[in-house]
Design an enzyme around this catalytic site. Structure first.
Site, PDB file in Angstrom:
ATOM      1  N   LYS A 137       5.221   9.344   8.587  1.00 56.64           N
ATOM      2  CA  LYS A 137       5.026   8.806   9.946  1.00 56.64           C
ATOM      3  C   LYS A 137       6.068   9.296  10.959  1.00 56.64           C
ATOM      4  CE  LYS A 137       2.623   4.801   8.048  1.00 56.64           C
ATOM      5  NZ  LYS A 137       1.227   4.954   8.490  1.00 56.64           N
ATOM      6  N   ASP A 189       9.241   2.746  -0.878  1.00 54.94           N
ATOM      7  CA  ASP A 189       8.262   3.413  -0.025  1.00 54.94           C
ATOM      8  C   ASP A 189       8.572   3.015   1.421  1.00 54.94           C
ATOM      9  OD1 ASP A 189       4.610   3.578   0.135  1.00 54.94           O
ATOM     10  OD2 ASP A 189       6.178   4.213   1.534  1.00 54.94           O
ATOM     11  N   TYR A 217       0.862  -1.180   0.000  1.00 55.83           N
ATOM     12  CA  TYR A 217       0.000   0.000   0.000  1.00 55.83           C
ATOM     13  C   TYR A 217       0.897   1.229   0.000  1.00 55.83           C
ATOM     14  CZ  TYR A 217      -3.365   3.502   1.775  1.00 55.83           C
ATOM     15  OH  TYR A 217      -4.146   4.623   1.947  1.00 55.83           O
TER      16      TYR A 217
HETATM   17  P1  KE4 Z   1      -0.769   8.339   4.534  1.00 58.62           P
HETATM   18  O1  KE4 Z   1      -1.309   9.017   3.290  1.00 58.62           O
HETATM   19  O2  KE4 Z   1      -1.809   7.520   5.255  1.00 58.62           O
HETATM   20  O3  KE4 Z   1      -0.025   9.319   5.456  1.00 58.62           O
HETATM   21  O4  KE4 Z   1       0.370   7.322   4.087  1.00 58.62           O
HETATM   22  C1  KE4 Z   1       0.048   6.344   3.138  1.00 58.62           C
HETATM   23  C2  KE4 Z   1       1.062   5.216   3.219  1.00 58.62           C
HETATM   24  C3  KE4 Z   1       2.040   5.125   2.250  1.00 58.62           C
HETATM   25  N1  KE4 Z   1       2.966   4.136   2.272  1.00 58.62           N
HETATM   26  C4  KE4 Z   1       2.967   3.207   3.270  1.00 58.62           C
HETATM   27  C5  KE4 Z   1       4.015   2.135   3.251  1.00 58.62           C
HETATM   28  C6  KE4 Z   1       2.000   3.267   4.301  1.00 58.62           C
HETATM   29  O5  KE4 Z   1       2.031   2.340   5.281  1.00 58.62           O
HETATM   30  C7  KE4 Z   1       1.027   4.274   4.288  1.00 58.62           C
HETATM   31  C8  KE4 Z   1      -0.059   4.383   5.351  1.00 58.62           C
HETATM   32  N2  KE4 Z   1      -0.174   3.263   6.226  1.00 58.62           N
HETATM   33  C9  KE4 Z   1      -1.468   3.021   6.845  1.00 58.62           C
HETATM   34  C10 KE4 Z   1      -1.306   1.815   7.780  1.00 58.62           C
HETATM   35  N3  KE4 Z   1      -1.654   0.613   7.123  1.00 58.62           N
HETATM   36  C11 KE4 Z   1      -2.003   4.237   7.550  1.00 58.62           C
HETATM   37  C12 KE4 Z   1      -3.223   3.958   8.407  1.00 58.62           C
HETATM   38  C13 KE4 Z   1      -4.483   4.473   7.770  1.00 58.62           C
HETATM   39  O6  KE4 Z   1      -4.664   4.309   6.540  1.00 58.62           O
HETATM   40  O7  KE4 Z   1      -5.295   5.023   8.539  1.00 58.62           O
END
Ligand code: KE4
Length: 426
Positions: A266, A238, A143
């Protein structure tokens, strides 16, 4: 007695779809009522009934130094009294960029944005703009945020381009995205042999955390690096989740592989909204205002957010920080595994640095297909047994867990005791 969480959840659902601002928070896959958090400190947070939980979400990674760390809170307070956002450059952004470049060797220039989605989306556009190519490769189970080109699932065959995983993503967008199998180096080689000169980039989570924890094999990443170099495709790591989580230098320092672009998020914001993407100046120079790849953001490099990030990045550079974080996470995973074995439950677990995965399967999954075979019903029962014992795990069988520097032996031991009782219930 009705829980305040139930009352708040019913109310939230009237004004916000699903009652949440991000789907995973809604407990849809585990069932039950999400806990509405009122405050957090160290390894704990409290819900609307003022009930304390040991927290293994850590805001999905940012809370690596523990919640409400005094140094981070003070940095935010000191920044806030000087104004919240200017829409003009600040020295803090330079300090943040310089520190990221210092800590992540493959990054020589970096741009700050406000979410991992925005960072991954911008990195894709940069790769496409720099190469003049449209096609991208991602991997099933990874993701990278919710940009249209990345909400795509595997097509039926090796070279059939992807189909949208989300409504609202036009076929025309998905058709440029090829979704391959994680940890399958041969498939990657075969694909590049066929269409390597059309590929703008490969984007991968070098330690995957969004299909539960699944680390890449060294061969998979080494092959990826080789074919991207050979065919002139941009290799994007990523590390939004793995960056500053699995090691100070991220997964790329563990595997000793230099991607062309790295996406971060993060931890670098310590809980406030910041993410970043960066790499070699030859690539980054394509970005506006220098080059033709447009990218922008009102709150990019926000001074209060940068203050939280700088305070967090200072704390994680303390000598032994990752040795201790890894040791605590290993104790947790070992304790889970021993407790499950004592209860004769088909269970395995894994960890890399300060992130871990628990699997209701006898062997650690090594692929997306194996991961999908884990017993989610057992996970859901275990999840609620742990929640009833005041231990808050990620509310999905396909998410990773996160340990902070404040998860002391007492906290880990209390968690293992809860797991021992929970496994007995299975
Ligand atoms: P955000 O747009 O949520 O800040 O980041 C997206 C993203 C991009 N790349 C990786 C490897 C990520 O893990 C994420 C976001 N991770 C999720 C957890 N599975 C955030 C939690 C959520 O979607 O509320």
């Amino acid at each position: 007695m009705t829980s305040n969480n139930d009352i708040l959840f019913a109310r939230a659902q009237k004004s916000t779809p699903g009652g949440v601002n991000s789907p995973v928070r809604a407990f849809r896959s585990v069932g039950g009522t999400p806990r509405f958090i009122t405050r957090a400190e160290g390894p704990y947070f409290w819900d609307a009934d003022d009930r304390r939980y040991i927290d293994y979400i850590g805001s999905w990674g940012p809370a690596i130094v523990g919640h409400a760390h005094p140094d981070v809170v003070k940095a935010v307070q000191d920044a806030a009294v000087r104004g919240l956002s200017f829409g003009a450059p600040t020295e803090g952004e330079i300090q943040m960029a310089e520190l990221i470049c210092q800590l992540v060797p493959s990054i020589e220039q970096v741009r700050l944005v406000s979410s991992g989605t925005e960072a991954a989306m911008s990195a894709l556009r940069l790769a496409r703009g720099a190469t003049g190519r449209d096609k991208i490769i991602k991997f099933e189970g990874c993701y990278h945020g919710h940009a249209d080109s990345l909400l795509v699932k595997a097509g039926s065959g090796l070279l059939t381009f992807g189909n949208p995983t989300s409504a609202g993503v036009p076929e025309d967008f998905a058709k440029h995205t090829l979704v391959l199998d994680y940890n399958n180096p041969q498939q990657l080689v075969d694909t590049f042999k066929e269409i390597g000169d059309q590929i703008a980039c490969v984007i991968v989570e070098p330690v995957a955390g969004n299909m539960n924890l699944l680390p890449a094999t060294p061969e998979f990443l080494q092959t990826m690096r080789r074919v991207c170099t050979q065919y002139g495709a941009v290799l994007i790591f990523d590390e939004v989740m793995s960056g500053f989580r699995v090691a100070l230098g991220g997964a790329q320092s563990i595997y000793d592989i230099q991607p062309d672009l790295t996406v971060l998020g993060k931890v670098i914001g310590g809980g406030l909204p910041v993410a970043a993407f960066g790499g070699h100046p030859d690539l980054m120079q394509h970005l506006a205002p220098l080059g033709g790849v447009y990218q922008a953001g009102t709150l990019s490099g926000n001074p209060v957010t940068v203050a939280a990030g700088l305070a967090t990045l200072k704390l994680i550079q303390a000598p032994g920080f990752y040795t201790s974080l890894t040791a605590q996470t290993t104790k947790l995973v070992t304790g889970f595994t021993e407790a499950a074995r004592a209860a004769n439950i088909a269970f395995s677990a894994n960890s890399v640095g300060g992130m871990f995965g628990i699997y209701f399967a006898a062997e650690k999954p090594l692929s997306y297909t194996e991961m999908m075979k884990c017993d989610t019903a057992k996970f859901n029962t275990f999840f609620h047994a742990m929640l009833d014992a005041d231990v808050y795990l990620a509310p999905s069988a396909f998410e990773a867990g996160f340990v902070s520097a404040q998860h002391s032996d007492d906290v880990i031991n209390a968690t293992i005791a809860a797991a021992t009782a929970a496994f007995a219930k299975l």
